[in-house]
Write a protein that holds these residues in place. Structure first.
Motif, mmCIF file in Angstrom:
data_model
loop_
_atom_site.group_PDB
_atom_site.id
_atom_site.type_symbol
_atom_site.label_atom_id
_atom_site.label_comp_id
_atom_site.label_asym_id
_atom_site.label_seq_id
_atom_site.Cartn_x
_atom_site.Cartn_y
_atom_site.Cartn_z
ATOM 1 N N ILE A 28 0.888 -1.163 0.000
ATOM 2 C CA ILE A 28 0.000 0.000 0.000
ATOM 3 C C ILE A 28 0.926 1.213 0.000
ATOM 4 O O ILE A 28 1.554 1.524 1.001
ATOM 5 C CB ILE A 28 -0.931 -0.007 1.222
ATOM 6 N N GLN A 29 1.024 1.866 -1.132
ATOM 7 C CA GLN A 29 2.035 2.890 -1.359
ATOM 8 C C GLN A 29 1.669 4.263 -0.804
ATOM 9 O O GLN A 29 2.475 4.884 -0.142
ATOM 10 C CB GLN A 29 2.281 3.011 -2.868
ATOM 11 N N ASN A 30 0.468 4.734 -1.102
ATOM 12 C CA ASN A 30 0.111 6.094 -0.709
ATOM 13 C C ASN A 30 -1.373 6.154 -0.353
ATOM 14 O O ASN A 30 -2.218 5.768 -1.144
ATOM 15 C CB ASN A 30 0.409 7.066 -1.859
ATOM 16 N N VAL A 31 -1.663 6.640 0.860
ATOM 17 C CA VAL A 31 -3.040 6.759 1.321
ATOM 18 C C VAL A 31 -3.245 8.173 1.836
ATOM 19 O O VAL A 31 -2.424 8.680 2.609
ATOM 20 C CB VAL A 31 -3.344 5.750 2.456
ATOM 21 N N SER A 32 -4.329 8.811 1.401
ATOM 22 C CA SER A 32 -4.649 10.176 1.848
ATOM 23 C C SER A 32 -6.079 10.221 2.350
ATOM 24 O O SER A 32 -6.978 9.658 1.730
ATOM 25 C CB SER A 32 -4.513 11.173 0.697
ATOM 26 N N PHE A 33 -6.244 10.879 3.478
ATOM 27 C CA PHE A 33 -7.562 11.134 4.036
ATOM 28 C C PHE A 33 -7.688 12.627 4.261
ATOM 29 O O PHE A 33 -6.752 13.259 4.737
ATOM 30 C CB PHE A 33 -7.752 10.421 5.391
ATOM 31 N N SER A 34 -8.838 13.184 3.921
ATOM 32 C CA SER A 34 -9.064 14.604 4.201
ATOM 33 C C SER A 34 -10.517 14.800 4.612
ATOM 34 O O SER A 34 -11.395 14.017 4.246
ATOM 35 C CB SER A 34 -8.733 15.469 2.986
ATOM 36 N N TYR A 35 -10.736 15.864 5.371
ATOM 37 C CA TYR A 35 -12.076 16.183 5.833
ATOM 38 C C TYR A 35 -12.251 17.686 5.790
ATOM 39 O O TYR A 35 -11.434 18.429 6.342
ATOM 40 C CB TYR A 35 -12.286 15.667 7.263
ATOM 41 N N ASP A 36 -13.299 18.127 5.122
ATOM 42 C CA ASP A 36 -13.639 19.551 5.084
ATOM 43 C C ASP A 36 -14.614 19.850 6.214
ATOM 44 O O ASP A 36 -15.687 19.235 6.285
ATOM 45 C CB ASP A 36 -14.282 19.928 3.745
ATOM 46 N N LEU A 37 -14.235 20.772 7.076
ATOM 47 C CA LEU A 37 -15.146 21.188 8.138
ATOM 48 C C LEU A 37 -16.306 21.962 7.522
ATOM 49 O O LEU A 37 -16.126 22.669 6.523
ATOM 50 C CB LEU A 37 -14.417 22.056 9.158
ATOM 51 N N PRO A 38 -17.489 21.840 8.089
ATOM 52 C CA PRO A 38 -18.648 22.568 7.537
ATOM 53 C C PRO A 38 -18.400 24.075 7.536
ATOM 54 O O PRO A 38 -17.909 24.638 8.517
ATOM 55 C CB PRO A 38 -19.791 22.201 8.476
ATOM 56 N N SER A 39 -18.735 24.725 6.427
ATOM 57 C CA SER A 39 -18.452 26.164 6.290
ATOM 58 C C SER A 39 -19.315 27.027 7.201
ATOM 59 O O SER A 39 -18.937 28.147 7.531
ATOM 60 C CB SER A 39 -18.619 26.604 4.834
ATOM 61 N N LYS A 40 -20.444 26.521 7.648
ATOM 62 C CA LYS A 40 -21.301 27.327 8.520
ATOM 63 C C LYS A 40 -20.669 27.554 9.896
ATOM 64 O O LYS A 40 -21.072 28.460 10.615
ATOM 65 C CB LYS A 40 -22.682 26.699 8.649
ATOM 66 N N ILE A 41 -19.677 26.755 10.251
ATOM 67 C CA ILE A 41 -18.949 26.976 11.509
ATOM 68 C C ILE A 41 -18.200 28.305 11.467
ATOM 69 O O ILE A 41 -18.056 28.985 12.475
ATOM 70 C CB ILE A 41 -17.960 25.820 11.772
ATOM 71 N N PHE A 42 -17.769 28.714 10.286
ATOM 72 C CA PHE A 42 -16.927 29.901 10.141
ATOM 73 C C PHE A 42 -17.674 31.095 9.549
ATOM 74 O O PHE A 42 -17.053 31.982 8.969
ATOM 75 C CB PHE A 42 -15.712 29.556 9.264
ATOM 76 N N ASP A 43 -18.985 31.137 9.696
ATOM 77 C CA ASP A 43 -19.778 32.235 9.137
ATOM 78 C C ASP A 43 -19.388 33.595 9.707
ATOM 79 O O ASP A 43 -19.372 34.591 8.997
ATOM 80 C CB ASP A 43 -21.274 31.994 9.382
ATOM 81 N N ASN A 44 -19.038 33.670 10.957
ATOM 82 C CA ASN A 44 -18.733 34.953 11.603
ATOM 83 C C ASN A 44 -17.237 35.239 11.659
ATOM 84 O O ASN A 44 -16.800 36.090 12.436
ATOM 85 C CB ASN A 44 -19.303 34.971 13.027
ATOM 86 N N SER A 45 -16.419 34.571 10.863
ATOM 87 C CA SER A 45 -14.972 34.810 10.876
ATOM 88 C C SER A 45 -14.470 35.070 9.458
ATOM 89 O O SER A 45 -15.206 34.963 8.484
ATOM 90 C CB SER A 45 -14.240 33.616 11.489
ATOM 91 N N PHE A 46 -13.208 35.393 9.362
ATOM 92 C CA PHE A 46 -12.601 35.678 8.056
ATOM 93 C C PHE A 46 -12.124 34.402 7.367
ATOM 94 O O PHE A 46 -11.626 34.432 6.250
ATOM 95 C CB PHE A 46 -11.438 36.671 8.212
ATOM 96 N N ILE A 47 -12.271 33.236 7.987
ATOM 97 C CA ILE A 47 -11.903 31.945 7.382
ATOM 98 C C ILE A 47 -13.114 31.420 6.615
ATOM 99 O O ILE A 47 -14.222 31.349 7.141
ATOM 100 C CB ILE A 47 -11.481 30.938 8.464
ATOM 101 N N SER A 48 -12.891 31.045 5.359
ATOM 102 C CA SER A 48 -14.002 30.552 4.545
ATOM 103 C C SER A 48 -14.047 29.021 4.443
ATOM 104 O O SER A 48 -15.110 28.442 4.250
ATOM 105 C CB SER A 48 -13.939 31.151 3.143
#
Length: 103
Positions: A28-48
């Motif tokens: 098993i050469q290369n394994v990637s996992f990613s997770y996008d946090l819900p954007s509504k968590i950052f509604d009141n901040s400058f992070i999109s």
């Protein structure tokens, strides 16, 4: 049969098929996992957008080979030493984790 002697009358240092093993493997050469946090968590901040990720290289090697790594190559580009395990270092397992932020 190899034996301990002061000189080597039997030529025990020569290459032999005495210890031939099955070197087949599946890696098993290369394994990637990613997770996008819900954007509504950052509604009141400058992070999109926030993405968390983990990447693992050389996760696991399935083999019955008893040496350190079944992927053997030529030693010093010498074709006569092809497929002979001369104690090379195995392929390292590398893990990286991170966060991607979009503003």
């Amino acid at each position: 049969m190899p034996r301990i002697t002061l000189n080597d009358p039997n030529g025990n240092g020569r290459i032999s098929n005495r210890f031939v093993e099955d070197g087949s493997y599946l890696r098993i050469q290369n394994v990637s996992f990613s997770y996008d946090l819900p954007s509504k968590i950052f509604d009141n901040s400058f992070i999109s957008k926030v993405r968390l990720y983990v990447n693992v290289q050389n996760l696991y090697t399935f083999t019955k080979y008893t040496g350190s790594d079944p992927a053997l190559g030529n030693l010093d580009q010498n074709i006569t030493l092809s497929g002979i395990d001369l104690g090379r270092y195995p392929v390292p397992r590398t893990t990286s984790m991170g966060v991607n932020l979009e503003f």
